[in-house]
Scaffold this active site. Structure first.
Site, PDB file in Angstrom:
ATOM      1  NE  ARG A  33      66.484  -0.695  80.408  1.00  0.00           N
ATOM      2  CZ  ARG A  33      67.659  -0.726  81.036  1.00  0.00           C
ATOM      3  NH1 ARG A  33      68.763  -0.370  80.397  1.00  0.00           N
ATOM      4  NH2 ARG A  33      67.737  -1.117  82.289  1.00  0.00           N
ATOM      5  CG  HIS A  79      60.331   3.696  84.061  1.00  0.00           C
ATOM      6  ND1 HIS A  79      60.180   2.500  83.409  1.00  0.00           N
ATOM      7  CD2 HIS A  79      61.348   4.329  83.411  1.00  0.00           C
ATOM      8  CE1 HIS A  79      61.033   2.400  82.415  1.00  0.00           C
ATOM      9  NE2 HIS A  79      61.764   3.500  82.410  1.00  0.00           N
ATOM     10  CE1 TYR A 123      61.928  27.531  83.894  1.00  0.00           C
ATOM     11  CE2 TYR A 123      63.449  26.138  82.674  1.00  0.00           C
ATOM     12  CZ  TYR A 123      63.212  27.103  83.631  1.00  0.00           C
ATOM     13  OH  TYR A 123      64.266  27.653  84.321  1.00  0.00           O
TER      14      TYR A 123
END
Length: 738
Positions: A33, A79, A123
């Protein structure tokens, strides 16, 4: 689950169970990570984002796709974490002010340097940049290993081929369990030049590499003002830091006026928070030279700093601003990365470059072997095709007449199974003369390529020459133009500019007001009627101290510590001020014993409630630190009760038992710090008050509105440390000298 385990309970110590589980969590955080791989410089989330976008064919020449689509693919296939963390990582990869070489090209609102948030992923749209494409070159040519994804349904790369030096070029930052990483971005052209130098000179030192790669290159520019020796030491050990300052210039105005224009701010500093910080410091009068700050930024940064007076030197003004604000920051260097064996280690610059070069060497060998195997397969087929053209009629006859043409062809022309299958699958149009010429041409070309690859795999020097050429090409591609030009200026370590802040404070008369509950403030001028002062409910006036804004006040606390307060920095206005504990580090049990303006060259008698004390020089009471300076050492249950100036030759001490003692001042030692000596002994109670006076003038005290003086003090004269006698008639009942 086996039947004998169903319902079974296995006891274990909580310590063992907790340590085992926490170790598993820590290893997962470190290896999967938070720390980047030294070979491609990527954390798993960034690697999976790039690979998922590659699978979606979001190349630099392709169209954009919604970020929500990309995030969904990454989260669903590779993931198993939240979409917010994946999108945040993707946004940072696209921000030109966050990534030195963006790996994602964004379309839409991806945030700005002010710290505004990007638009939602539904968006915005994105695709890969050429930098990310360079990271993927060879991904489909067995250049790296693949492993199953978390659900076993897909395959993902363990590491990317990494033709671009991403670890140093884009840097990295992460916090794991018990360790962290912080690597600043660098100029890709300079990194490539250093890598080529290391290939040609494997024993090159850090100093040699820094001639090609002199320091970080931040996307927001700025000026690097770290000392050259400190930079070299940081890169040698892998730990250190770099001081970065904003880039500024002086803009002249009319009639001798001027203003400072800041055009670049340090890396990872949010412009809006920077302006808020400067405005707050101006309000607290901690930037006495700065008159105003304005933000006139558009698509480029332009901060206007106006001096309070034109007589101030620009260098002096900026030195005060750099010291107090985020216009100068320090970026830490901690090159803690995962090596090839997934082991976290702190590496120096030569070791980081060597690991990247070794990875590129391995990628070259694997790609060459993969290409060589493909060439061998193709040449095998082409050899079969050429046999067809040499024996075309016989091949056609066998295919038309034989029931099993494949084994007959293999027997007749000594063909392999692959060649026979390819011949049987040929189209009739491939039998034309032109096609034969193309096949012979391809065969010749592949034969030459195979020979070159075999020579490359046999000669290590040829491989390193090829790697040097590839790195040189990357350096030319990404080390030039608007993207590759160095942005951070390499400045010299700044010379110390002495700033006398006291001389910069406007001198004016003020009165410091301290309340019984420890609230302090200052008002301009003098206080005509202390009775009109307002305090919080239940609070009242403790003392008034007339002084100047340029004065330094000495505060002595009941814990025996002395503190220095700058009068000009005390809170002003009509409010209640602020607790003195915010200016001096005092606990809730401590209180203010005295607040005064220490006289230059003066001496002060300091004493505890048990009657122990000594004389301390005024110069020893200065303490610039917020934690103060211990003057009187106290035993448990003791506290400092007085600090009076030593102006005379005798000391008068009175206890809570109303016993008065007078003795010569020279019997009290002078020291900078200590527990003191016994001034007066008490059977009950403790010290109430003390006064230093001239014996020839007599001992005076205030009784109501009158002042009384006793000149015949022979009954009370004795050695220090005795009990004393009852005071003369007319002494206050308090008992204090007033």
């Amino acid at each position: 689950m086996p039947d004998d385990l169903i319902g079974a309970i296995q006891e274990t110590h909580l310590k063992d169970a907790l340590s085992e589980r926490y170790l598993a969590y820590a290893l997962s955080t470190i290896m999967s990570r938070s720390l980047p791989d030294v070979r491609d410089g990527l954390k798993p989330v960034h690697r999976r984002l790039i690979y998922a976008m590659h699978q979606l064919k979001l190349d630099p020449t392709a169209g954009f796709k919604k970020c929500a689509r990309v995030v969904g693919d990454v989260m669903g296939k590779y993931h198993p974490h939240g979409d917010a963390s994946i999108y945040d990582a993707m946004v940072r990869m696209a921000q030109e002010f966050a990534a030195r070489y963006p790996q994602v090209e964004g379309q839409g609102n991806f945030g700005n340097v002010d710290g505004d948030n990007p638009a939602a992923m539904r968006y915005t749209e994105a695709r890969l940049t050429e930098v990310a494409q360079a990271m993927l070159v060879g991904i489909d040519e067995d250049a790296v290993d693949f492993r199953p994804t978390y659900d076993g349904e897909e395959q993902e790369p363990v590491v990317l081929p990494g033709a671009f030096p991403n670890l140093l070029a884009n840097g990295a930052a992460g916090i794991a369990v018990g360790m962290a990483t912080s690597i600043p971005p660098h100029n890709a052209g300079e990194v490539c030049a250093a890598a080529i130098h290391l290939i040609r000179n494997p024993q090159a030192t850090t100093a040699d590499l820094l001639k090609h790669m002199p320091g970080p290159d931040f996307p927001t520019g700025g000026v690097l003002v770290e000392d050259a020796a400190a930079i070299q030491a940081a890169y040698e050990t892998g730990r250190g830091g770099f001081r970065i300052r904003a880039r500024w210039e002086v803009e002249k105005g009319k009639h001798g006026t001027w203003q400072v224009i800041v055009t670049e701010i340090p890396y990872q500093v949010q412009k809006s928070k920077l302006i808020e910080q400067v405005a707050q410091l101006m309000e607290e009068k901690k930037l006495p030279l700065l008159g105003d700050i304005r933000d006139e930024s558009s698509d480029t940064i332009r901060l206007v700093l106006e001096p309070k007076t034109r007589g101030v030197e620009p260098d002096v003004l900026m030195e005060t601003v750099f010291r107090a604000t985020a216009l100068e920051t320090r970026f830490p260097l901690n090159m803690n990365v995962l090596d090839k064996t997934r082991t976290p280690r702190v590496m120096g610059l030569p070791e980081v470059l060597r690991h990247w070069l070794d990875h590129r060497h391995e990628v070259l060998v694997r790609r060459s072997n993969h290409r060589l195997a493909a060439i061998d397969r193709r040449i095998e087929i082409l050899d079969g095709y050429l046999l067809v053209y040499l024996n075309l009629d016989e091949v056609i006859r066998i295919i038309r007449e034989e029931e099993q043409p494949k084994p007959r062809l293999m027997e007749r022309f000594s063909l392999t199974d692959v060649q026979a299958e390819a011949i049987l699958n040929m189209r009739l149009r491939s039998l034309r003369k032109l096609e034969e010429m193309e096949i012979r041409k391809e065969h010749k070309s592949l034969t030459k390529e195979r020979k070159d690859l075999q020579a490359l795999l046999k000669d290590e020097s040829l491989r390193w020459t090829r790697i040097s050429e590839e790195i040189e090409g990357i350096g030319k591609k990404f080390g030039a133009g608007p993207l590759g030009t160095r942005r951070t200026e390499l400045g010299a370590a700044p010379t110390a500019v002495e700033v006398n802040f006291e001389a910069l404070v406007e001198r004016e008369a003020i009165t410091v007001i301290l309340s019984e509950k420890g609230w302090i403030r200052a008002v301009k001028g003098s206080v005509a009627d202390p009775g009109e002062l307002k305090f919080k409910e239940g609070d009242k006036l403790k003392l008034l101290l007339p002084c100047q804004t340029t004065d330094r006040l000495t505060l002595l606390a009941t814990n025996g510590k002395a503190f220095t307060l700058k009068a000009g920095e005390l809170p002003r206005g009509r409010g209640d001020g602020q607790p003195v504990r915010l200016l001096a580090e005092l606990s809730n049990e401590d209180d203010v014993t005295a607040l005064f303006l220490a006289a230059e060259g003066g001496r002060y008698l300091i004493a505890s409630n048990t009657g122990r004390g000594f004389i301390v020089p005024g110069g020893e009471l200065g303490a610039e630190r917020r934690t103060g300076k211990q003057i009187l050492n106290l035993k448990p249950g003791e506290e400092t009760v007085l600090c009076v100036p030593c102006e005379g030759d005798h000391v008068a001490v009175i206890g809570e038992n109303r016993k008065l003692l007078v003795f010569p001042l020279d019997q009290v030692p002078e020291m900078a710090r200590g527990s003191g000596v016994i001034l007066q002994r008490y059977k009950d109670g403790g010290l109430a008050d003390a006064k230093v006076f001239k014996l020839a003038d007599g001992l005076s005290w205030r009784l109501g509105d009158r002042v009384r003086t006793e000149t015949d003090l022979r009954p009370w004269l004795a050695e220090r440390g005795t009990a004393g006698r009852m005071p003369p008639n007319g002494f206050p009942r308090t008992p204090r000298f007033g």
